[in-house]
Design an enzyme around this catalytic site. Structure first.
Site, mmCIF file in Angstrom:
data_model
loop_
_atom_site.group_PDB
_atom_site.id
_atom_site.type_symbol
_atom_site.label_atom_id
_atom_site.label_comp_id
_atom_site.label_asym_id
_atom_site.label_seq_id
_atom_site.Cartn_x
_atom_site.Cartn_y
_atom_site.Cartn_z
ATOM 1 N N GLU A 259 -14.104 -9.030 -38.781
ATOM 2 C CA GLU A 259 -15.298 -8.460 -38.138
ATOM 3 C C GLU A 259 -16.322 -9.585 -38.085
ATOM 4 O O GLU A 259 -16.937 -9.918 -39.103
ATOM 5 C CB GLU A 259 -15.842 -7.290 -38.961
ATOM 6 N N CYS A 293 -24.767 -7.322 -37.190
ATOM 7 C CA CYS A 293 -23.952 -7.902 -36.110
ATOM 8 C C CYS A 293 -24.002 -7.008 -34.882
ATOM 9 O O CYS A 293 -23.718 -7.446 -33.776
ATOM 10 C CB CYS A 293 -22.534 -8.152 -36.574
#
Ligand code: ADP
Length: 489
Positions: A259, A293
């Site tokens: 990720e 993010c």
């Protein structure tokens, strides 16, 4: 420091958690964990050596067979107990995250809810690992497809969501029957240590979860990743570190979940409900102080509404309250450290030098603590660094577009592909954007998408694999196929 804070910190383990024991590091060194709102030291904890990392992997390997053999229902019930215990300790976990990471207390409580949902979701998924059985097309045999735990897993987590990033990996691994070594970020390791204590209280057998905290991530992680007994690496963090880890993982053909970074476009069409778009923008940008993010990085707004949108955002930004996250009413905490402040400011300075208009903010705030003023930039020029790099701070960067094709081209003009946000009232346009924007996730008229029941993850350089949802557990399962002869032949 107030007494509730001291009382909480006194309960947080400061040693390594290996094989179900709390032990000192063999390095003889320690890590000072700081409060980014004050710069003061919260706790001094163990700094693991490579030998400690090896001991943690030994413990995970030693516990693997028994954990995989444990009934799925039993595994699920331990996760469920962990969920229940977390509900009893919401205030403690929220305060601990605010202290070590800086987010406002209300948001920290939200993270306990979100992070806890992974425990509940995967407690339910543990008993739903299913396969298939059927005739082969030739009719000569029976095909069995089953799913087995991949094996000992190494989990590396970042500092921005100290609890949720840990539970999003630990819960599916445990549900699948994998044991783990987790290495939290050295900036915010306390939440993971405190969570390991909670897992002990939930009855987790020794060695199933091992925690190593270290200031020398590369040195400690390298030998763990190179060890052929390790079968899985799950990482959340920056794309450059992810790329380096993928290269290391290649040597042992390790299963990986990555990720990585994002550069989310937030596209506002001329037909959007502007009130809703502004609400969504405030969430997508300022949640977690912009340190996510999934944070909207580029506001791509139709030229006919760009000025109105910017004015409304600027007004909302003026209403934000900056301060230590523990204080009542604070909506913007500090950035994680001085480096984060310098980076945000460098991006703003570059954008202004290239012609952007500074509408609000634009400077660091004097210490103590590492604060950056919520900032709004309009007319950001193509080629500005802020359009390419993750800001990871409270900065709104607005660029106008002319038509749908222009919006799509601008939104896709990045090597990242984690999430996009689109605001439009035109259903067909929304549906077109679902397919034309190259991201793993999309918020269509919403500013936050994260949910334990949904597959979180990106395309392009934002990563490989999905966490959460029905997909999440499969990151920790191997597919096994078996053929047997036709029993009637
Ligand atoms: P961020 O920019 O969010 O700090 P990083 O990618 O630097 O993201 O860090 C994410 C996690 O990866 C942290 O736990 C950090 O300690 C760890 N990390 C950083 N560099 C390495 C490395 N070379 N090997 C293993 N882990 C690393």
């Amino acid at each position: 420091m107030s007494s509730p804070e001291s009382a909480l910190l006194a309960q947080v383990p400061t040693q390594l958690f290996i094989g179900g024991e709390w032990i000192d590091s063999t390095s003889g060194r320690s890590i000072d964990v700081h409060d980014p709102a004050t710069g003061s030291t919260l706790l001094r904890i163990a700094d693991a050596s490579p030998a400690d990392g090896a001991a943690a992997l030994d413990a995970a390997v030693g516990a693997q067979d028994a954990w995989a053999a444990t009934a799925p229902r039993v595994r699920g019930e331990i996760l469920r107990r962990a969920f229940d215990l977390l509900q009893e300790r919401v205030d403690e976990f929220a305060l601990l995250m605010t202290l070590e990471m800086g987010k406002p207390l209300a948001e920290a409580r939200g993270e306990v809810t979100y992070g806890g949902e992974f425990l509940r979701w995967f407690s339910e998924e543990a008993v739903r690992i299913q396969g298939r059985y059927g005739r082969n097309p030739e009719g000569t045999g029976r095909m069995i497809v089953t799913h087995l735990p991949v094996g000992p897993s190494f989990l590396i987590t970042p500092w921005n969501f100290p609890l949720a990033m840990a539970t999003r990996k630990i819960a599916p691994a445990l549900a699948a029957g994998c044991t783990v070594v987790i290495k939290p970020a050295e900036l915010t390791p306390l939440t993971t240590l405190y969570f390991a204590r909670l897992l002990e209280d939930a009855g987790l057998p020794k060695g199933v979860v091992n925690v190593v905290t270290t200031s020398t991530s590369k040195e400690v992680s390298g030998p763990i990743i190179a060890d052929p007994r390790l079968r899985k690496l799950s990482f959340t963090g920056s794309t450059p570190v992810g790329v380096a880890l993928l290269k290391q993982a290649a040597d042992t053909v390790l299963r990986t979940s990555m990720e990585l970074g994002g550069n989310a476009p937030f596209v506002v069409f001329e037909d959007a409900d502007l009130d809703k778009a502004v609400d969504g923008a405030m969430l997508a940008k300022f949640r977690n102080i912009g340190e996510a993010c999934t944070a909207a990085n580029r506001f791509i707004v139709h030229e006919s509404v760009a000025d109105d949108f910017a004015a409304r955002i600027a007004e909302r930004v003026r209403g934000l309250t900056i301060g230590r996250g523990t204080e009542e009413g604070v909506t913007i905490g500090p950035l994680i450290n001085a480096g984060a402040v310098d980076k945000a400011h460098a991006l703003v300075t570059d954008a202004v030098a290239r012609g952007a208009t500074l509408v609000e903010g634009g400077s660091a705030i004097d210490g103590p603590g590492t604060f950056y003023a919520p900032t709004v930039l309009t007319g950001v020029a193509a080629g500005s660094d802020i359009l390419r790099e993750e800001i990871f701070g409270p900065v709104v960067s607005i660029i106008p577009f002319t038509d749908e094709a222009d919006a799509v081209a601008k939104a896709n003009d990045t090597e990242y592909g984690l999430v996009s946000y689109v605001f439009t009232r035109d259903l067909a346009r929304g549906q077109r954007l679902v397919e034309s924007l190259h991201t793993g996730m999309m918020g269509l008229n919403v500013g936050v998408v994260s949910n334990a029941a949904a597959p979180f993850g990106g395309v392009k350089q934002s990563g490989i694999g999905r966490e959460g949802g029905a997909e999440g557990i499969h990151e920790y399962l191997e597919t096994k196929y078996v053929l047997t002869p036709d029993p009637f032949a």
